[in-house]
Enzyme design. Structure first.
Site, PDB file in Angstrom:
ATOM      1  CB  ALA A  64      12.501 -40.050 -27.452  1.00  0.00           C
ATOM      2  N   GLY A 110      15.885 -43.000 -24.960  1.00  0.00           N
ATOM      3  CA  GLY A 110      16.204 -43.459 -26.322  1.00  0.00           C
ATOM      4  C   GLY A 110      17.700 -43.473 -26.612  1.00  0.00           C
ATOM      5  CD  GLU A 113      14.505 -47.116 -25.090  1.00  0.00           C
ATOM      6  OE1 GLU A 113      14.296 -45.927 -25.424  1.00  0.00           O
ATOM      7  OE2 GLU A 113      13.588 -47.919 -24.860  1.00  0.00           O
ATOM      8  CD  GLU A 133      12.648 -44.060 -21.272  1.00  0.00           C
ATOM      9  OE1 GLU A 133      13.207 -44.414 -20.211  1.00  0.00           O
ATOM     10  OE2 GLU A 133      13.193 -44.155 -22.387  1.00  0.00           O
TER      11      GLU A 133
HETATM   12  N1  COA Z   1      14.073 -34.025 -25.462  1.00  0.00           N
HETATM   13  C1  COA Z   1      14.011 -32.735 -25.864  1.00  0.00           C
HETATM   14  N2  COA Z   1      14.881 -31.812 -25.474  1.00  0.00           N
HETATM   15  C2  COA Z   1      15.845 -32.178 -24.634  1.00  0.00           C
HETATM   16  C3  COA Z   1      15.967 -33.496 -24.156  1.00  0.00           C
HETATM   17  C4  COA Z   1      15.020 -34.443 -24.612  1.00  0.00           C
HETATM   18  N3  COA Z   1      15.069 -35.729 -24.236  1.00  0.00           N
HETATM   19  N4  COA Z   1      17.015 -33.565 -23.298  1.00  0.00           N
HETATM   20  C5  COA Z   1      17.536 -32.335 -23.265  1.00  0.00           C
HETATM   21  N5  COA Z   1      16.844 -31.496 -24.053  1.00  0.00           N
HETATM   22  C6  COA Z   1      17.073 -30.072 -24.294  1.00  0.00           C
HETATM   23  C7  COA Z   1      16.596 -29.213 -23.140  1.00  0.00           C
HETATM   24  O1  COA Z   1      15.214 -28.967 -23.251  1.00  0.00           O
HETATM   25  C8  COA Z   1      17.429 -27.969 -23.348  1.00  0.00           C
HETATM   26  O2  COA Z   1      16.889 -27.238 -24.420  1.00  0.00           O
HETATM   27  P1  COA Z   1      16.672 -25.623 -24.278  1.00  0.00           P
HETATM   28  O3  COA Z   1      18.059 -25.083 -24.017  1.00  0.00           O
HETATM   29  O4  COA Z   1      16.102 -25.227 -25.597  1.00  0.00           O
HETATM   30  O5  COA Z   1      15.767 -25.424 -23.114  1.00  0.00           O
HETATM   31  C9  COA Z   1      18.765 -28.521 -23.841  1.00  0.00           C
HETATM   32  O6  COA Z   1      18.472 -29.828 -24.351  1.00  0.00           O
HETATM   33  C10 COA Z   1      19.798 -28.657 -22.746  1.00  0.00           C
HETATM   34  O7  COA Z   1      19.252 -29.460 -21.704  1.00  0.00           O
HETATM   35  P2  COA Z   1      19.216 -29.007 -20.178  1.00  0.00           P
HETATM   36  O8  COA Z   1      18.106 -29.737 -19.495  1.00  0.00           O
HETATM   37  O9  COA Z   1      19.186 -27.507 -20.073  1.00  0.00           O
HETATM   38  O10 COA Z   1      20.635 -29.537 -19.687  1.00  0.00           O
HETATM   39  P3  COA Z   1      21.037 -29.938 -18.198  1.00  0.00           P
HETATM   40  O11 COA Z   1      22.525 -30.090 -18.198  1.00  0.00           O
HETATM   41  O12 COA Z   1      20.439 -29.009 -17.198  1.00  0.00           O
HETATM   42  O13 COA Z   1      20.355 -31.367 -17.959  1.00  0.00           O
HETATM   43  C11 COA Z   1      19.747 -33.626 -18.570  1.00  0.00           C
HETATM   44  C12 COA Z   1      20.778 -32.481 -18.708  1.00  0.00           C
HETATM   45  C13 COA Z   1      20.133 -34.722 -19.540  1.00  0.00           C
HETATM   46  C14 COA Z   1      19.764 -34.159 -17.127  1.00  0.00           C
HETATM   47  C15 COA Z   1      18.332 -33.077 -18.884  1.00  0.00           C
HETATM   48  O14 COA Z   1      18.390 -32.399 -20.148  1.00  0.00           O
HETATM   49  C16 COA Z   1      17.265 -34.132 -18.987  1.00  0.00           C
HETATM   50  O15 COA Z   1      16.807 -34.635 -17.973  1.00  0.00           O
HETATM   51  N6  COA Z   1      16.817 -34.446 -20.218  1.00  0.00           N
HETATM   52  C17 COA Z   1      15.737 -35.367 -20.462  1.00  0.00           C
HETATM   53  C18 COA Z   1      16.181 -36.792 -20.228  1.00  0.00           C
HETATM   54  C19 COA Z   1      15.011 -37.766 -20.426  1.00  0.00           C
HETATM   55  O16 COA Z   1      14.066 -37.783 -19.684  1.00  0.00           O
HETATM   56  N7  COA Z   1      15.125 -38.583 -21.475  1.00  0.00           N
HETATM   57  C20 COA Z   1      14.137 -39.587 -21.785  1.00  0.00           C
HETATM   58  C21 COA Z   1      13.174 -39.070 -22.774  1.00  0.00           C
HETATM   59  S1  COA Z   1      11.922 -40.269 -23.109  1.00  0.00           S
END
Ligand code: COA
Length: 256
Positions: A64, A110, A113, A133
Site C-alpha cells: 500500500a 498489499g 495481499e 507491516e
Molecule cells: N509506498 C510508497 N512508496 C513506495 C512503496 C510503498 N509501499 N514502496 C516503494 N516506494 C517508493 C519509494 O519511496 C521510492 O520512491 P522515491 O524514489 O520517490 O523515493 C520508490 O518507490 C523506489 O523504492 P526504493 O525504496 O528506493 O527501492 P529499493 O530498491 O531501495 O527498495 C523495497 C525496494 C521494496 C525493499 C522498498 O521500497 C520497501 O521496503 N518498500 C516498502 C515495502 C513495505 O513496507 N510495504 C508494505 C506497506 S504497508
C-alpha cells in the site's frame, strides 16, 4: 476505458491488467485501488481469464502507498482497510472470472495481499514476498492475516508476519504460496498458457467452482452445501448439455 495508474491489454478472451506506477514500485494508492476495482468489474463480464501483474522488472506491487496513510488516525485506518478489502481484495477473490497473479518482483504488504486474493499465483525467479507491516507499526489490513494462513498454514504465516521478512520465489513455491517459478521472460507466457487451458473449459462451471471453493473459507457457510447447490445448478446450464453431449459424441465441446 482510460486509467491513470493501470494498463489493460485484451487478447480475445484473455485480459491482462498491469499496475503501472513503476517509479513507486507499483505501490497501491487510493486511485490505483479504485481503478483496479473498475477494471475488474468491467472485464469480468467480457473476458474469460484475467492476469494481474506489475509494470517494470522490479516489482509486482511493493505494498500500500505508505505516503498516503502515514498521518491517518484510528478511524481513517479502519476505513482504509475496510474500503480496500471491499473494493479490491474481497472483490477479486469473489470474482466469477479466474484471476491469475503474475508476480514479477517484490510483492510486499498489499502487493502480496493482492496476489493472495487472486485465484492462484505464478512467480518470476526474482520475486520476493512478505508482509512487512509490523516493521511500520501496523498489521496487514487487506486480508493478509486471513489469507496467508489459509495458503501456507498458521505457523509459517505467523513467522512471516512477525519477522516482517521476505521469502524468495522458490521458498514461496515450497510453501505453496505460488504454483510455479519461472524466469521473468517466461512469466507472462506461462500465465497465458495456463489461461488458455482454463479457457477451453466451461466458464459457467468455473464460476460455480470458484464459489464452492471460496465457501470453504467463509464462516457461517457450509461449503459442502454450497457445492451441492452449485453442482445441482450446473445441470440446468447449456454448458452442461454441451459438455456431456460433446463427450458422448466424441468431439470437443464448444462452450458459449
Ligand atoms: N509506498 C510508497 N512508496 C513506495 C512503496 C510503498 N509501499 N514502496 C516503494 N516506494 C517508493 C519509494 O519511496 C521510492 O520512491 P522515491 O524514489 O520517490 O523515493 C520508490 O518507490 C523506489 O523504492 P526504493 O525504496 O528506493 O527501492 P529499493 O530498491 O531501495 O527498495 C523495497 C525496494 C521494496 C525493499 C522498498 O521500497 C520497501 O521496503 N518498500 C516498502 C515495502 C513495505 O513496507 N510495504 C508494505 C506497506 S504497508
Amino acid at each position: 476505458m482510460n486509467f491513470e495508474n493501470i494498463l489493460i491489454e485484451q487478447k480475445e478472451h484473455l485480459s491482462t491488467i498491469t499496475i503501472n506506477r513503476p517509479s513507486k514500485l507499483n505501490a497501491l494508492n487510493k486511485k490505483t485501488i479504485e481503478e483496479l476495482h473498475e477494471a475488474f468489474k468491467h472485464l469480468a463480464s467480457r473476458t474469460k481469464v484475467i492476469i494481474i501483474t506489475g509494470s517494470g522488472e522490479k516489482a509486482f506491487v511493493a505494498g500500500a502507498d505508505i505516503s498516503e496513510f502515514a498521518d491517518f488516525n484510528v478511524e481513517e485506518g479502519a476505513d482504509l482497510a475496510r474500503k480496500g478489502q471491499e473494493l479490491l481484495f474481497d472483490y477479486v477473490q469473489n470474482l466469477n472470472t479466474p484471476v491469475i497473479a503474475a508476480v514479477n518482483g517484490f510483492a510486499l504488504g498489499g502487493g502480496l495481499e493482492l496476489a493472495m486474493a487472486a485465484h492462484f499465483r505464478v512467480a518470476s525467479s526474482n520475486a520476493k514476498m512478505g508482509l512487512p507491516e509490523v516493521s511500520l507499526g501496523v498489521i496487514p489490513g487487506y486480508g493478509g492475516t486471513q489469507r496467508l494462513p489459509q495458503l501456507v498454514g498458521k505457523g509459517k504465516a505467523m513467522e512471516l508476519i512477525m519477522t516482517a521478512g521476505m521469502i524468495s520465489a522458490e521458498e514461496a513455491k515450497d510453501w505453496g504460496l505460488v504454483n510455479y517459478v519461472v524466469e521473468q521472460e517466461e512469466l507472462l507466457p506461462l500465465c497465458e498458457k495456463l489461461a488458455s487451458k482454463i479457457m477451453r473449459n466451461s466458464s459457467v462451471a468455473i464460476s460455480a467452482a470458484i464459489k464452492a471453493v471460496n465457501a470453504n473459507y467463509e464462516s457461517n457457510i457450509n461449503g459442502f452445501d454450497v457445492e451441492i447447490t452449485q453442482f445441482g445448478e450446473s445441470f440446468g446450464t447449456n454448458d452442461f448439455k454441451e459438455g456431456t453431449t460433446a463427450f458422448l459424441e466424441k468431439r470437443k465441446p464448444n462452450f458459449e
